[in-house]
Design a protein around this motif. Structure first.
Motif, PDB file in Angstrom:
ATOM      1  N   ASP A   1      -8.337   1.115  10.198  1.00  0.00           N
ATOM      2  CA  ASP A   1      -7.387   0.744   9.164  1.00  0.00           C
ATOM      3  C   ASP A   1      -7.089   1.961   8.291  1.00  0.00           C
ATOM      4  O   ASP A   1      -7.912   2.850   8.156  1.00  0.00           O
ATOM      5  CB  ASP A   1      -7.987  -0.366   8.311  1.00  0.00           C
ATOM      6  CG  ASP A   1      -8.274  -1.605   9.126  1.00  0.00           C
ATOM      7  OD1 ASP A   1      -8.478  -2.651   8.543  1.00  0.00           O
ATOM      8  OD2 ASP A   1      -8.304  -1.500  10.370  1.00  0.00           O
TER       9      ASP A   1
ATOM     10  N   GLN B   1     -10.442  -4.702   7.990  1.00  0.00           N
ATOM     11  CA  GLN B   1     -10.347  -5.737   6.966  1.00  0.00           C
ATOM     12  C   GLN B   1      -9.942  -7.066   7.575  1.00  0.00           C
ATOM     13  O   GLN B   1     -10.045  -8.098   6.943  1.00  0.00           O
ATOM     14  CB  GLN B   1      -9.328  -5.342   5.906  1.00  0.00           C
ATOM     15  CG  GLN B   1      -7.894  -5.442   6.402  1.00  0.00           C
ATOM     16  CD  GLN B   1      -6.890  -5.155   5.316  1.00  0.00           C
ATOM     17  OE1 GLN B   1      -7.081  -4.216   4.550  1.00  0.00           O
ATOM     18  NE2 GLN B   1      -5.852  -5.943   5.225  1.00  0.00           N
TER      19      GLN B   1
ATOM     20  N   LEU C   1     -10.298  -6.879  -0.409  1.00  0.00           N
ATOM     21  CA  LEU C   1     -10.599  -6.058   0.778  1.00  0.00           C
ATOM     22  C   LEU C   1      -9.350  -5.411   1.368  1.00  0.00           C
ATOM     23  O   LEU C   1      -9.457  -4.498   2.190  1.00  0.00           O
ATOM     24  CB  LEU C   1     -11.259  -6.916   1.867  1.00  0.00           C
ATOM     25  CG  LEU C   1     -12.753  -7.134   1.718  1.00  0.00           C
ATOM     26  CD1 LEU C   1     -13.259  -8.045   2.818  1.00  0.00           C
ATOM     27  CD2 LEU C   1     -13.497  -5.807   1.763  1.00  0.00           C
TER      28      LEU C   1
ATOM     29  N   ILE D   1     -12.777  -2.804   6.088  1.00  0.00           N
ATOM     30  CA  ILE D   1     -14.134  -3.246   6.363  1.00  0.00           C
ATOM     31  C   ILE D   1     -14.188  -4.745   6.084  1.00  0.00           C
ATOM     32  O   ILE D   1     -13.406  -5.273   5.305  1.00  0.00           O
ATOM     33  CB  ILE D   1     -15.153  -2.435   5.502  1.00  0.00           C
ATOM     34  CG1 ILE D   1     -16.554  -2.519   6.068  1.00  0.00           C
ATOM     35  CG2 ILE D   1     -15.089  -2.840   4.060  1.00  0.00           C
ATOM     36  CD1 ILE D   1     -17.502  -1.499   5.435  1.00  0.00           C
TER      37      ILE D   1
ATOM     38  N   LEU E   1      -2.815  -3.825  11.812  1.00  0.00           N
ATOM     39  CA  LEU E   1      -3.848  -4.615  11.142  1.00  0.00           C
ATOM     40  C   LEU E   1      -3.789  -6.077  11.566  1.00  0.00           C
ATOM     41  O   LEU E   1      -4.576  -6.873  11.112  1.00  0.00           O
ATOM     42  CB  LEU E   1      -3.689  -4.513   9.621  1.00  0.00           C
ATOM     43  CG  LEU E   1      -3.832  -3.108   9.055  1.00  0.00           C
ATOM     44  CD1 LEU E   1      -3.595  -3.114   7.564  1.00  0.00           C
ATOM     45  CD2 LEU E   1      -5.225  -2.578   9.353  1.00  0.00           C
TER      46      LEU E   1
ATOM     47  N   SER F   1      -6.355   4.365   4.909  1.00  0.00           N
ATOM     48  CA  SER F   1      -6.963   4.512   3.595  1.00  0.00           C
ATOM     49  C   SER F   1      -6.013   3.993   2.529  1.00  0.00           C
ATOM     50  O   SER F   1      -4.805   4.006   2.714  1.00  0.00           O
ATOM     51  CB  SER F   1      -7.242   5.982   3.329  1.00  0.00           C
ATOM     52  OG  SER F   1      -8.126   6.487   4.275  1.00  0.00           O
ATOM     53  N   PRO F   2      -6.565   3.519   1.428  1.00  0.00           N
ATOM     54  CA  PRO F   2      -5.689   3.005   0.378  1.00  0.00           C
ATOM     55  C   PRO F   2      -5.011   4.148  -0.369  1.00  0.00           C
ATOM     56  O   PRO F   2      -5.538   5.244  -0.463  1.00  0.00           O
ATOM     57  CB  PRO F   2      -6.652   2.259  -0.537  1.00  0.00           C
ATOM     58  CG  PRO F   2      -7.971   2.898  -0.333  1.00  0.00           C
ATOM     59  CD  PRO F   2      -7.996   3.412   1.073  1.00  0.00           C
TER      60      PRO F   2
ATOM     61  N   ASN G   1       0.873  -1.168   0.000  1.00  0.00           N
ATOM     62  CA  ASN G   1       0.000   0.000   0.000  1.00  0.00           C
ATOM     63  C   ASN G   1       0.910   1.217   0.000  1.00  0.00           C
ATOM     64  O   ASN G   1       1.554   1.512   0.999  1.00  0.00           O
ATOM     65  CB  ASN G   1      -0.879  -0.028   1.261  1.00  0.00           C
ATOM     66  CG  ASN G   1      -1.912   1.083   1.243  1.00  0.00           C
ATOM     67  OD1 ASN G   1      -2.236   1.624   0.205  1.00  0.00           O
ATOM     68  ND2 ASN G   1      -2.407   1.427   2.424  1.00  0.00           N
TER      69      ASN G   1
ATOM     70  N   THR H   1      -6.564  -3.160   2.517  1.00  0.00           N
ATOM     71  CA  THR H   1      -6.471  -1.691   2.666  1.00  0.00           C
ATOM     72  C   THR H   1      -7.829  -0.994   2.717  1.00  0.00           C
ATOM     73  O   THR H   1      -7.865   0.228   2.830  1.00  0.00           O
ATOM     74  CB  THR H   1      -5.633  -1.005   1.550  1.00  0.00           C
ATOM     75  OG1 THR H   1      -6.397  -0.958   0.353  1.00  0.00           O
ATOM     76  CG2 THR H   1      -4.310  -1.675   1.328  1.00  0.00           C
ATOM     77  N   LEU H   2      -8.944  -1.733   2.646  1.00  0.00           N
ATOM     78  CA  LEU H   2     -10.237  -1.052   2.595  1.00  0.00           C
ATOM     79  C   LEU H   2     -10.912  -0.897   3.953  1.00  0.00           C
ATOM     80  O   LEU H   2     -11.901  -0.190   4.091  1.00  0.00           O
ATOM     81  CB  LEU H   2     -11.169  -1.758   1.609  1.00  0.00           C
ATOM     82  CG  LEU H   2     -10.703  -1.675   0.150  1.00  0.00           C
ATOM     83  CD1 LEU H   2     -11.674  -2.381  -0.763  1.00  0.00           C
ATOM     84  CD2 LEU H   2     -10.552  -0.233  -0.286  1.00  0.00           C
TER      85      LEU H   2
END
Lengths: 209, 209, 209, 209, 209, 209
Positions: C24, C163, C90, C95, E28, C26-27, A45, C92-93
């Motif tokens: 988390d 995620q 999913l 959720i 994460l 944001s991408p 990322n 980096t998103l």
């Protein structure tokens, strides 16, 4: 000879209808100069970093943003991005820059007509005509436009709140995707005649092919 | 009688073409139940909170998401949001929910045809036909669509990564803004005939008026 | 035959007593489809990404969430996660999704009895009995529970604001860790008799072995 | 006379079993000294700030953390928090401090036995016996414990990555909530006899009443 | 023999004049134990992680912070950092620790004189004299100092809101950079005589050479 | 007559030695136009917002950034900020702009000599001489400088990754604080003669008084 007026548009999102997606993280080192994606197709990322001991001034530097760009294309404007791809030292810093050259559209006297539309709550349009030295903010994520309403070329510089803003030109994405979106979907969404949709899809084919 | 199939679409952004704008902050308390905006027109980023001692189960609760909605409108779908406006306990939690009912479009056998278009790098279209029990992810900020290609009503539930996702239906924002965008701008951006633009602007007038 | 009622629980944290740990990022790209951890045991925070040019619809897709799961186990419920391990798109998103099947506990008429306890300030319990179509929010990080008080199976779907939510079933972590926590610690913390602690540790051994 | 050993436990989460919930935002001003919640029961995520012109050194200051605390209570330890409630200048800074005094448990020679359990993937227990001058990290959100295995009082100082960490003592939250959780839920979750559950609920009643 | 007083300074930024740059992301995973930078000079924002299955207690542990450090150097203080380089388990957790030993400066009776200066709005100085058991907060990013005004050694422990705080000692960075900053720049910025600047640059040469 | 060269410096932090502190949060609404601080001295992190229904184009707009500023002051440069104080629509958007005018310092032919120093790890100096059209990035939080080495005025525009960057001119903060820092502290930190320190403190008194 007419010269381009200089305008500093201070927008968060750059082109005709771009949508960048939000806040980049803070750096955990002094800097993290990006390297090109490695051969073996592994990505992170953002970007991998160079060894910080190898940092050189050139990785934080870009030259030539003062040179006018050619605007002879169907949409009459050219975007010159200066983001992490051009300046690897921008990696992890969450900001980038863009130069936009606009061909004149010869409508009325003035310079740049800009605006944005609020989200579905009321889809309100907020607009302003800009002159040299003016600054304007486009709130992040909202559809917006810039239109050169003057008789001469115009140029704007924009700062973007991402190191790699995901720009989306609405018309290109909707009618110029590769492969094209099923016309039935667009007929329903835009309430357009199917022939108009097909015609648009053939026109915007240039954008990505 | 045909009944609506149940589909769980797991998307980050909900309607026909929505653009939500990114990551909400983490809470600094156990919870921060939203109150309505105070009379004196002072707002904060997000919402003010109730006194935490007054928290009740009802502030974390919403009922009736299982009831089918009416889909007889021009775009043939209805969105039922369940966000911080419906559940004040969602304030500061960065997540929300939506139910979408789709009228059938009677094209081919199947259920929901969905897709999204990548950003300006290549505007690539990625699509899938979904059946009951399927889950699909729309990456945040990308233009996407959902289209009921079945003969019956369909229903989808979507989770959104924001407590108050700023949804934008592209066609409504572009052609239905209030006041309308200058048609010359749209003629240039969409390469449409000026009469088509004016016709579209009159059609989408319903959306916000 | 009795069929399972459908309930849409909209929670931020999923199982019997889970604790996910927060927001988390944001991408920085359109998307960052996760790849499996590389052979040479190098990991990043989150996951490495595939070459974006190789993105396919299947990486954003999961199928079969409508199929009931078997609930014949000591705690009488089964969790089916749909996170970055199941849907690599999913990554980096921030959720994810979960399906939970509950065996009936035949106590009183109704469906799902849910609740959460506030933190040490006052350890207040907030509860609600849920029926089909109901939505409930568990504030992130608080101890909570769901209990099927009906006579039939129940099913709930939950959206999680990560995620890869770090789920913790309190009883399993406390009494079923591997190796076991020194019983003296648990005797002191839970004010239990040492034999009860040892008995519990033997019972929960199944969870991780 | 035996004196308490000094240990610097460097943990992200403080008490017997606390769960703080994640990253606080960065400040948008030099500082934002917290004020007490206003009379009219309006709150924000975090705290309102004082006029920055009224900032004084005392708002960034706390005194007396070197004084031993009384540990004669059922769990044999006392937590002295130094967070935004004690130092209003901590508001928006995302960090706080805690002093913990432990009564001796006279088990074996040594000092503090600490550990944490990983999440549901494998519920692995990771432990260490700490001596004066030692530092230990508890990863955020994981269940952990500290136990004085020495013959004298012990003291630890902990830094927490939140200005207002939402601490949860598992036993208090599970068995001492107000009102109590339905015993049937706990019988199922902890596989305990109903009489044991009821006994525990009566014991932990002291915690919040 | 005089012994050092113990003071717990609770600061966000550590040395004579350090500037750490802001909020680290949330993890994460349960944890992400840092590994040393790989041979082939590829880095990420933060650190790569070990295989989580190989996590051991020692990766979360540091020993010996109770041992006094030698303070016989030009600035009369020694900083012992305990960050991700010393405790790899701190990776992605956004917090670290520091021990500072101060030689006495024999000025007046008392202990540690600390202060910070607000930003350019008014450059206000806020100071406090600290005694054993006192806690003080330095708002992130502001220039600050600590000065032992007592007759004995002093020691302070500081918690920092970053796993890898980018500490900057102003005098070292300005006058001791490698290579040196052009003296003309410093003459202008600090309004110093050119000889004084050159003298300072020769004195601070020790810092980085 | 010589005219000022135009340079676009793309920096994250603006003046002679500024330190902005990090990432601003993402907005939770379309926008949150700032209002002035209310009379009763209550503030929030950032700013309160206007009623979104009252948003007007002027709140997103600033005019006159093309007008040269007067640079006749001791440090020979003038900073014109365009942040949330000038454009209330910037509130919650995490970005701002600055114009800097530099008087010539007549040293050598060329234009702007810029540089930054890495943090305490090695205090390495990285510099570049910039010409019209050049772009340079200063990594956030590092000490940096800009120096007009040309014979004419120079102007630079900078984008900053905060809506309200906390700018710190090192020399002003260190020697011009109000009240002054105890000279003994500065003698020790900068290894300067006490008379030089006192002389500097009297010189920089102009900055804040």
């Amino acid at each position: 000879m007419k010269t381009a007026h200089f305008i500093l548009i201070f927008c968060l999102l750059a082109l005709a209808s771009p949508f960048a997606y939000a806040s980049d993280p803070s750096p955990l080192q002094d800097f993290c100069v990006a390297i090109n994606d490695p051969k073996d197709a592994v990505f992170v990322n953002g970007k991998f970093c160079k060894d910080p001991k190898l940092a050189r001034a050139q990785y934080f530097y870009y030259s030539g943003l003062n040179i006018p760009r050619n605007t002879s294309n169907p949409v009459g404007s050219t975007v010159t991005p200066v983001n992490v791809a051009q300046i690897p030292g921008l990696n992890t810093l969450g900001i980038s820059l863009v130069r936009i050259d606009y061909a004149p559209n010869v409508v009325v006297e003035g310079t740049l007509y800009v605006g944005f539309v609020t989200s579905n709550t009321d889809n309100r349009l907020i607009t302003k005509v800009l002159y040299p030295g003016d600054v304007f903010v486009f709130p992040i994520g909202l559809i917006h436009f810039q239109f050169n309403v003057g008789k001469t070329n115009a140029v704007a510089f924009a700062a973007l709140s991402s190191q790699n803003p995901g720009v989306i030109t609405v018309a290109n994405a909707v009618f110029g995707s590769n492969p094209p979106i099923n016309p039935d979907v667009l007929v329903k969404a835009f309430q357009l005649d199917k022939n108009v949709v097909k015609n648009l899809q053939s026109k915007f084919w240039w954008a990505n092919n």
